[in-house]
Design an enzyme around this catalytic site. Structure first.
Site, mmCIF file in Angstrom:
data_model
loop_
_atom_site.group_PDB
_atom_site.id
_atom_site.type_symbol
_atom_site.label_atom_id
_atom_site.label_comp_id
_atom_site.label_asym_id
_atom_site.label_seq_id
_atom_site.Cartn_x
_atom_site.Cartn_y
_atom_site.Cartn_z
ATOM 1 N N GLU A 17 0.853 -1.209 0.000
ATOM 2 C CA GLU A 17 0.000 0.000 0.000
ATOM 3 C C GLU A 17 0.878 1.246 0.000
ATOM 4 O OE1 GLU A 17 -3.654 -0.039 2.278
ATOM 5 O OE2 GLU A 17 -3.137 1.954 3.067
ATOM 6 N N ARG A 107 -15.807 3.450 3.156
ATOM 7 C CA ARG A 107 -16.701 4.547 3.511
ATOM 8 C C ARG A 107 -15.896 5.845 3.667
ATOM 9 N NH1 ARG A 107 -18.720 5.272 9.518
ATOM 10 N NH2 ARG A 107 -16.674 6.265 9.522
ATOM 11 N N ASP A 109 -13.266 8.191 6.595
ATOM 12 C CA ASP A 109 -13.437 8.800 7.929
ATOM 13 C C ASP A 109 -14.281 10.052 7.829
ATOM 14 O OD1 ASP A 109 -12.000 7.040 9.566
ATOM 15 O OD2 ASP A 109 -10.110 7.860 8.844
ATOM 16 N N GLN A 215 5.535 7.658 16.730
ATOM 17 C CA GLN A 215 4.492 8.145 15.797
ATOM 18 C C GLN A 215 3.396 7.090 15.619
ATOM 19 O OE1 GLN A 215 6.197 9.154 12.011
ATOM 20 N NE2 GLN A 215 7.183 10.986 12.831
ATOM 21 N N HIS A 269 -0.798 -7.823 3.310
ATOM 22 C CA HIS A 269 -0.842 -6.479 2.712
ATOM 23 C C HIS A 269 0.097 -5.600 3.541
ATOM 24 C CE1 HIS A 269 -2.682 -3.296 0.337
ATOM 25 N NE2 HIS A 269 -2.976 -2.605 1.427
ATOM 26 N N ARG A 275 8.136 3.947 1.816
ATOM 27 C CA ARG A 275 9.572 3.754 2.074
ATOM 28 C C ARG A 275 9.916 2.290 1.814
ATOM 29 N NH1 ARG A 275 11.569 8.079 5.061
ATOM 30 N NH2 ARG A 275 9.848 9.419 5.722
HETATM 31 C C1 LIG Z 1 -7.150 -1.505 4.482
HETATM 32 C C2 LIG Z 1 -7.695 -0.111 4.780
HETATM 33 C C3 LIG Z 1 -7.508 0.904 3.843
HETATM 34 C C4 LIG Z 1 -8.007 2.183 4.080
HETATM 35 N N1 LIG Z 1 -7.809 3.151 3.130
HETATM 36 C C5 LIG Z 1 -8.327 4.382 3.300
HETATM 37 C C6 LIG Z 1 -8.205 5.398 2.306
HETATM 38 O O1 LIG Z 1 -7.601 5.182 1.256
HETATM 39 N N2 LIG Z 1 -8.764 6.624 2.545
HETATM 40 C C7 LIG Z 1 -9.446 6.884 3.692
HETATM 41 O O2 LIG Z 1 -9.954 8.006 3.849
HETATM 42 N N3 LIG Z 1 -9.589 5.952 4.674
HETATM 43 C C8 LIG Z 1 -9.051 4.706 4.509
HETATM 44 N N4 LIG Z 1 -9.206 3.753 5.481
HETATM 45 C C9 LIG Z 1 -9.878 4.102 6.738
HETATM 46 C C10 LIG Z 1 -11.413 3.996 6.626
HETATM 47 O O3 LIG Z 1 -11.886 4.900 5.668
HETATM 48 C C11 LIG Z 1 -11.999 4.311 7.986
HETATM 49 O O4 LIG Z 1 -11.679 3.327 8.924
HETATM 50 C C12 LIG Z 1 -13.500 4.640 7.983
HETATM 51 O O5 LIG Z 1 -13.849 5.198 9.249
HETATM 52 C C13 LIG Z 1 -14.401 3.440 7.760
HETATM 53 O O6 LIG Z 1 -14.392 3.061 6.429
HETATM 54 P P1 LIG Z 1 -14.820 1.546 6.092
HETATM 55 O O7 LIG Z 1 -14.836 1.383 4.649
HETATM 56 O O8 LIG Z 1 -14.024 0.619 6.901
HETATM 57 O O9 LIG Z 1 -16.317 1.605 6.629
HETATM 58 P P2 LIG Z 1 -17.465 0.522 6.697
HETATM 59 O O10 LIG Z 1 -16.996 -0.810 6.238
HETATM 60 O O11 LIG Z 1 -18.662 1.105 6.060
HETATM 61 O O12 LIG Z 1 -17.684 0.457 8.254
HETATM 62 C C14 LIG Z 1 -16.630 0.002 9.099
HETATM 63 C C15 LIG Z 1 -17.166 -0.333 10.474
HETATM 64 O O13 LIG Z 1 -17.540 0.850 11.162
HETATM 65 C C16 LIG Z 1 -18.792 0.686 11.764
HETATM 66 N N5 LIG Z 1 -19.593 1.828 11.392
HETATM 67 C C17 LIG Z 1 -19.565 2.435 10.199
HETATM 68 N N6 LIG Z 1 -20.397 3.486 10.205
HETATM 69 C C18 LIG Z 1 -20.948 3.524 11.413
HETATM 70 C C19 LIG Z 1 -21.887 4.366 12.018
HETATM 71 N N7 LIG Z 1 -22.412 5.412 11.372
HETATM 72 N N8 LIG Z 1 -22.237 4.104 13.318
HETATM 73 C C20 LIG Z 1 -21.694 3.041 13.987
HETATM 74 N N9 LIG Z 1 -20.785 2.220 13.454
HETATM 75 C C21 LIG Z 1 -20.430 2.447 12.191
HETATM 76 C C22 LIG Z 1 -19.396 -0.599 11.283
HETATM 77 O O14 LIG Z 1 -19.591 -1.492 12.356
HETATM 78 C C23 LIG Z 1 -18.393 -1.172 10.357
HETATM 79 O O15 LIG Z 1 -18.023 -2.470 10.658
HETATM 80 C C24 LIG Z 1 -8.702 2.458 5.288
HETATM 81 C C25 LIG Z 1 -8.874 1.431 6.239
HETATM 82 C C26 LIG Z 1 -8.377 0.160 5.991
HETATM 83 C C27 LIG Z 1 -8.555 -0.921 7.023
#
Ligand SMILES: Cc1cc2nc3c(=O)[nH]c(=O)nc-3n(C[C@H](O)[C@H](O)[C@H](O)COP(=O)(O)OP(=O)(O)OC[C@H]3O[C@@H](n4cnc5c(N)ncnc54)[C@H](O)[C@@H]3O)c2cc1C
Length: 300
Positions: A17, A107, A109, A215, A269, A275
């Protein structure tokens, strides 16, 4: 298994990644890293998408160059936070025009950062499961999603988290990539629960080689990743010894992977942080073949 995936004698498969650079210096750093890591023949690489759904431009530009100028099979991360469905479709179109056929569907953050309340855009996709469905409707893409062995910080509990993973798998995700973690027992328990819930897609451990423990601790806190006390012990007294620190960091990541291999996992992964030296040191310890070695083997 194809020859491309026979990465090392034990069939360990790796992906990398990267994140899109934000300055000229970071740009040089990224492409030097990419050049250095090419010899490890990853299964695929992925490029993250700006936090808060901020901008697609740096990701799109990095992904386009990776597709056209490197041998990597490249996935683009994609988030749906803060966007209408139409906005998200336009972004998908731009990635498709750049040649992307692999996505990491997320989804994202909340714009206020991890820990602030998440509100789906009223006209947008509410979560990654809905985004996976939207991508599946558009084409036969390879889709990865996230998974959280220590649960997502917003999740009520692990069951809710696994329920969301199941929805993503049911909607057509090909694999899950996990948040980084250091306790393999936690991963194994989570993996057992995922399988018991009927989720059949591979759950690929996200491995974070530790470039800087201080960090990392700050970052880990926000992600909900726990830092076991033995990690502090391994790095104790090494603040002034960069070489030893790097060596311990490579040992720690390689030992974590070795232990997961013993538990039956063979895909990993790696979070490169753009780096190469530490990532290469980890792969060397694992005895993974570089491209030149693989060619020698083929010629022999
Ligand atoms: C491998 C990996 C790659 C990532 N890459 C990126 C990236 O490129 N850019 C970026 O911005 N972020 C990235 N993230 C971070 C990710 O966007 C965040 O963790 C975000 O908060 C959740 O996205 P998700 O797709 O996991 O959400 P989802 O799969 O939709 O939800 C994740 C979990 O959060 C809980 N949840 C979701 N919404 C709610 C809600 N409203 N209320 C209560 N619980 C809830 C659910 O239980 C669910 O299991 C990455 C994370 C991982 C693990």
């Amino acid at each position: 298994m194809s020859s491309k995936t026979e990465n090392g004698q034990r069939g360990i498969r790796i992906s990398f990644e990267f994140f899109p650079p934000k300055s000229e210096e970071a740009e040089v750093q990224l492409w030097n890293t990419v050049a250095d890591l090419t010899e490890w023949q990853p299964e695929f690489v992925s490029v993250t998408y700006g936090a808060g759904g901020s901008t697609k431009a740096p990701t799109l530009s990095a992904v386009r160059r990776m597709i056209h100028e490197t041998p990597f099979t490249t996935a683009s991360h994609l988030t749906c936070v803060g966007a209408t469905r139409e906005d998200t479709h336009r972004v998908i179109d731009d990635f498709l025009s750049a040649g992307v056929r692999r996505f990491v569907a997320l989804r994202g953050d909340p714009p206020g950062g991890v820990g602030s309340a998440y509100r789906p855009h009223p006209g947008g996709y509410a979560n990654a499961a809905e985004l996976v469905s939207a991508l599946r409707e558009r084409g036969d893409f390879d889709i990865s999603v996230s998974a959280y062995p220590e649960k997502h910080p917003e999740s009520r509990d692990t069951a809710a988290d696994i329920d969301m993973l199941k929805r993503k798998a049911d909607n057509g995700a090909n694999r899950a990539l996990t948040q980084f973690f250091f306790d393999n027992d936690v991963f194994e328990r989570y993996h057992d629960r995922v399988r018991a819930a009927g989720v059949k897609i591979p759950v690929v451990p996200g491995i974070m080689p530790i470039q800087n423990l201080t960090q990392l601790k700050r970052f880990a806190g926000a992600c909900g990743t726990s830092i076991p006390s033995w990690l502090d012990e391994r790095f104790d007294g090494l603040d002034e010894h960069a070489d030893k620190r790097a060596s311990v960091a490579a040992d720690v990541a390689a030992e974590q992977i070795e232990d997961l291999v013993r538990r039956g996992i063979n895909e990993f992964h790696l979070y490169t942080m753009n780096r190469s030296p530490l990532v290469s040191a980890v792969l060397e310890r694992l005895g993974i073949r570089r491209k030149a070695d693989a060619c020698e083997g083929a010629a022999a």
